[in-house]
Design an enzyme around this catalytic site. Structure first.
Site: not given
Ligand SMILES: Cc1ncc(C[n+]2csc(CCOP(=O)(O)OP(=O)(O)O)c2C)c(N)n1
Ligand SMILES: [Mg+2]
Length: 619
Positions: A69, A131-132, A181, A496
């Protein structure tokens, strides 16, 4: 697909008909012009899916079954960003509804018009831990612009019309409609309600900005020596790109955009300084630090833009134009606040300037533009080239050159920031989770965008970690042959996070390496029936992108890039925008500069200058 609304309700010429709540919901959506819905069924929403089945089989609309979803919400969001129309998603009660929450929060943070329909347990069971059962109304209260629990089928037509009105007017946002529902099954007397009939006395967004404030803004623009336009996503929602351009050109004001504002102003334009903020260009950040007038247009002084708030545009008077009064003065007290529709206000501002007959050069400050030109040359954005590995920036520059007019979605991380720096595309063609920064957004958003604009190229730039958060949507792309191209910038890291750990946490790389367990993405794509390709060397990059664009169907490319590249410039958290890490110097990259002589004073200027840096004459 049948587009005519009359057919679905040809038996409804003004007299009420006995219809179920589910029928009324679907009929009302069709009447609002909805053609596409993204969702996933389940027990509590089955009455609605049953009506959906009928409407689909008659060709009134199409439902796209996602595999989670969250992706339905992101797809509806991508659909809305690509078009400005309200995106629609469905999920069942309980886990279906909670799975939607991240997508709702993403849309809310970026002010995206969306309607979320959730199934709920029957009215008699609400509050009994049935439920749910989850209180999705309560859970999402801080994440929506408005929300409803439909208590009676007879309220449904009014609620749907109101939801469209609220989602798409004023500052746009998501609206939740939770449908028990038995309300879906309950019969009522149905007379369709259209938007013109919506009466919400407590909700009247101010569209027309105060004329006195508009005059005051104009005076500030006339007087400014170092003006800067700071344009955000509000200008995109208001479709104000033409007005932004006219204002910038009329007064020769340089334009910086936020991440959400990318695309509103052509970054090839000589007045563009591109994105400002944490990973913005050095010249945008210097410009904002030195400007004496900041014209904020549909922007909200977000911390990723301002850096240390007290030092943000600290020499500047501020004109703040926004549809949402809550944003004006929230982070920075403006000199001239103007609450109103951005498009309307800018038009009035330009009209007023004409009426006053201001001379053409009023407000034009050549030395300021020349100064910005110097920064532009001294601190350019750099695409690194290495002999033995592909840099992430090269991948983005390459795809941008091959598909300059595509709609681009991104995920979150370094690749997102590089995409923001190096793609230079038009309004609504930049689709990225700005406020929430939601990893897993990119591919489902691209799916929604492609459904919305099927004749356009839609490309998702993702990261190896982000992609793994919603990779199951390869199945949806495959099922409907949605022609989305996905490029993984694969650095084997949550890049990052790695960059922050390297810079601010003593190189302790806690749980940010993705190498162990990394799937073979090419084979993974193929397992879903999607064309997969891998790029490891320079020689393969360009031709693989050519092949990708030529292929008629969804494609996933896994590009292995330099592992430890950092994204610069970077404003460290809590620092001023003028203090950026990793500023490249022109000499360091050896960019050859041919010069152009000023006809007025003879000064030698770099060819990239538009005005002489010594006397300000147009070159
Ligand atoms: C759902 C979620 N969890 C954690 C983060 C924290 N976060 C920001 S950037 C990142 C790393 C992203 O890695 P990748 O998709 O490989 O991109 P890159 O920076 O390597 O280009 C994380 C864990 C986030 N923004 N969103
Ligand atoms: Mg990565």
């Amino acid at each position: 697909m049948v587009s005519s609304i009359e057919k679905i309700a040809s038996t409804l010429p003004g007299t009420p008909q006995r219809r179920t709540g589910a029928f009324v919901l679907i009929d009302s959506l069709v009447r609002q012009g909805v053609k596409h819905i993204f969702g996933y069924p389940g027990g509590a929403i089955l009455p609605i899916y049953d009506e959906l089945y009928r409407a689909e089989s008659k060709g009134y609309l199409q439902h796209f079954l996602v595999r989670h979803e969250q992706a339905a919400a992101h797809a509806a969001d991508g659909y809305a960003r690509a078009t400005g129309k309200v995106g629609i998603c469905f999920g069942t009660s309980g886990p279906g509804a909670t799975n939607l929450v991240t997508g709702i929060a993403t849309a809310h943070m970026d002010s995206i018009p969306m309607i979320i329909v959730t199934g709920q347990v029957g009215r008699a069971s609400i509050g009994s831990d049935a439920f749910q059962e989850t209180d999705i109304f309560g859970i999402t209260l801080p994440l929506v612009k408005h929300s409803y629990v439909v208590r009676h089928a007879k309220d449904m037509a009014r609620i749907v019309a109101e939801a469209f009105h609220i989602a798409s007017t004023g500052r746009p946002g998501p609206v939740l409609i939770d449908v028990p529902k038995d309300v879906g099954l309950e019969e009522c007397d149905y007379i369709p309600v259209d938007l013109g009939q919506v009466r919400l006395p407590g909700y009247r967004p101010t569209v027309k900005g105060n004329p006195r404030q508009i005059n005051a803004a104009l005076r500030l623009i006339e007087q400014a020596q170092r003006p800067l336009l700071y344009v955000g996503g509000g200008a995109i929602s208001a479709n104000a790109h033409a007005q932004v351009k006219e204002l910038a050109e009329r007064f020769q004001i340089p334009v910086a955009t936020t991440l959400m504002g990318i695309g509103v102003f052509d970054e090839h334009h000589p007045l563009s300084v591109a994105m400002l903020g944490m990973h913005g260009t050095a010249y945008a950040n210097f410009a904002v630090s030195e400007c004496d007038l900041l014209v904020a247009v549909g922007a909200r002084f977000d911390d990723r833009v301002t850096g240390k708030l007290e030092e943000f545009a600290s020499h500047a008077k501020v004109i703040h134009i926004d549809i949402d009064p809550a944003e004006v003065g929230k982070n920075r007290a403006p000199t001239v606040p103007i609450v109103g529709d951005v498009c309307w206000v800018l038009e009035q501002l330009l009209k007023r300037a004409k009426e006053l007959g201001l001379p053409a050069d009023v407000g034009i400050t050549r030395s300021w533009l020349a100064r910005i030109d110097r920064w532009r040359v001294e601190y350019p954005l750099v695409v690194p080239h290495y002999d033995h590995s592909i840099s992430p920036q090269e991948v983005i520059a390459e795809v941008a050159s091959q598909a300059p007019n595509a709609y681009y979605t991104t995920d979150v991380g370094q690749h997102q920031m590089w995409a923001a720096q190096f793609l230079k595309n038009g309004p609504r063609r930049w689709i990225s989770s700005g406020g929430l920064g939601t990893m897993g957004y990119g591919m489902p958003a691209a799916m929604g965008a492609k459904v919305a604009v099927p004749d356009e190229e839609v490309i998702c730039i993702t990261g190896d970690a982000s992609f793994q958060m919603n990779l199951q949507e390869l199945a949806s792309l495959s099922q409907y042959r949605i022609n989305v191209k996905t490029i993984i910038i694969n650095n084997g890291w949550q890049g990052m996070v790695r960059q922050w750990q390297q810079t601010f946490f003593g190189e302790r790389y806690s749980s940010s390496n993705m190498q162990v367990g990394m799937p073979n993405f090419e084979l993974l794509a193929q397992a879903f029936g999607v064309k997969g390709m891998t790029v490891r060397e320079h020689s393969q990059l360009s031709k693989t992108i050519i092949q990708m664009l030529a292929y008629d169907g969804p494609v996933l490319i896994d590009v292995h890039v330099t592992k430890n590249e950092n994204c610069y410039p970077m404003v460290a958290p809590g620092k001023s925008n003028a203090q950026m890490l990793g500023l490249p110097k022109r000499k360091a990259i050896g960019e050859p500069i041919t010069s152009i002589c000023c006809t007025n004073c003879g000064e030698k200027n770099p060819t990239t200058n538009h005005f002489c840096s010594a006397c300000g004459t147009k070159l």
